[in-house]
Motif scaffolding. Structure first.
Motif, PDB file in Angstrom:
ATOM      1  N   PRO A   1       0.826  -1.209   0.000  1.00 22.92           N
ATOM      2  CA  PRO A   1       0.000   0.000   0.000  1.00 22.92           C
ATOM      3  C   PRO A   1       0.859   1.258   0.000  1.00 22.92           C
ATOM      4  O   PRO A   1       1.986   1.259   0.490  1.00 22.92           O
ATOM      5  CB  PRO A   1      -0.809  -0.106   1.291  1.00 22.92           C
ATOM      6  N   ARG A   2       0.310   2.308  -0.560  1.00 23.23           N
ATOM      7  CA  ARG A   2       0.966   3.618  -0.558  1.00 23.23           C
ATOM      8  C   ARG A   2       0.052   4.544   0.223  1.00 23.23           C
ATOM      9  O   ARG A   2      -1.125   4.675  -0.108  1.00 23.23           O
ATOM     10  CB  ARG A   2       1.151   4.091  -1.988  1.00 23.23           C
TER      11      ARG A   2
ATOM     12  N   ARG B   1      -4.838   9.552   2.205  1.00 29.61           N
ATOM     13  CA  ARG B   1      -5.134   8.846   0.954  1.00 29.61           C
ATOM     14  C   ARG B   1      -4.329   7.555   0.957  1.00 29.61           C
ATOM     15  O   ARG B   1      -3.168   7.549   1.358  1.00 29.61           O
ATOM     16  CB  ARG B   1      -4.720   9.680  -0.255  1.00 29.61           C
TER      17      ARG B   1
ATOM     18  N   GLU C   1      -3.484   4.030  -1.502  1.00 26.09           N
ATOM     19  CA  GLU C   1      -3.591   3.266  -2.739  1.00 26.09           C
ATOM     20  C   GLU C   1      -3.230   1.818  -2.422  1.00 26.09           C
ATOM     21  O   GLU C   1      -2.495   1.553  -1.475  1.00 26.09           O
ATOM     22  CB  GLU C   1      -2.623   3.804  -3.790  1.00 26.09           C
ATOM     23  N   GLN C   2      -3.708   0.903  -3.211  1.00 29.92           N
ATOM     24  CA  GLN C   2      -3.434  -0.535  -3.071  1.00 29.92           C
ATOM     25  C   GLN C   2      -4.023  -1.129  -1.793  1.00 29.92           C
ATOM     26  O   GLN C   2      -3.443  -2.034  -1.200  1.00 29.92           O
ATOM     27  CB  GLN C   2      -1.917  -0.819  -3.139  1.00 29.92           C
ATOM     28  N   HIS C   3      -5.165  -0.616  -1.330  1.00 28.19           N
ATOM     29  CA  HIS C   3      -5.802  -1.193  -0.147  1.00 28.19           C
ATOM     30  C   HIS C   3      -6.513  -2.482  -0.526  1.00 28.19           C
ATOM     31  O   HIS C   3      -6.746  -2.773  -1.703  1.00 28.19           O
ATOM     32  CB  HIS C   3      -6.789  -0.201   0.487  1.00 28.19           C
TER      33      HIS C   3
ATOM     34  N   THR D   1      -9.121   0.291  -5.603  1.00 28.71           N
ATOM     35  CA  THR D   1      -7.695   0.422  -5.308  1.00 28.71           C
ATOM     36  C   THR D   1      -7.323   1.618  -4.431  1.00 28.71           C
ATOM     37  O   THR D   1      -6.244   1.641  -3.863  1.00 28.71           O
ATOM     38  CB  THR D   1      -6.866   0.515  -6.608  1.00 28.71           C
ATOM     39  N   GLU D   2      -8.180   2.628  -4.325  1.00 28.83           N
ATOM     40  CA  GLU D   2      -7.841   3.833  -3.572  1.00 28.83           C
ATOM     41  C   GLU D   2      -8.948   4.201  -2.599  1.00 28.83           C
ATOM     42  O   GLU D   2     -10.107   3.879  -2.827  1.00 28.83           O
ATOM     43  CB  GLU D   2      -7.644   5.016  -4.526  1.00 28.83           C
TER      44      GLU D   2
END
Length: 89
Positions: free
Chosen positions: A25-26, A36, A38-40, A75-76
């Motif tokens: 994740p980011r 925020r 990403e990649q959850h 994804t986000e």
């Protein structure tokens, strides 16, 4: 050469960040009011004082007050409110 070496070579070859290649994740924290991610991999627990998010190999715990899941797609996601703590478990 291990898995880490292969991921490093792949990220360099395709000119993408290593976290994207590894599927990690980011997380971006903007001040104390917006997070925020990403990649959850989905929401595990949700409430106005605590939200738990699956990041695959880890869980992200967001703690604070008035927390809201403002937007989410596969994804986000975006969390707003007064964010006091972000834990990686």
């Amino acid at each position: 050469m291990g898995k880490e070496g292969l991921l490093l070579r792949a990220s360099k070859a395709f000119d993408v960040p290593g976290d994207v290649v590894a599927g990690l994740p980011r997380i971006e924290l903007i001040g104390a009011g917006e997070l925020r991610m990403e990649q959850h991999r989905g929401i595990l627990a949700y409430g106005p004082e605590e939200i738990h998010i699956s990041g695959g190999k880890l869980v992200v715990r967001v703690k604070g007050s008035g927390l809201e899941l403002r937007a989410m797609n596969p994804t986000e996601l975006l969390i707003t409110g007064e964010i006091r703590v972000v834990e990686l478990v």
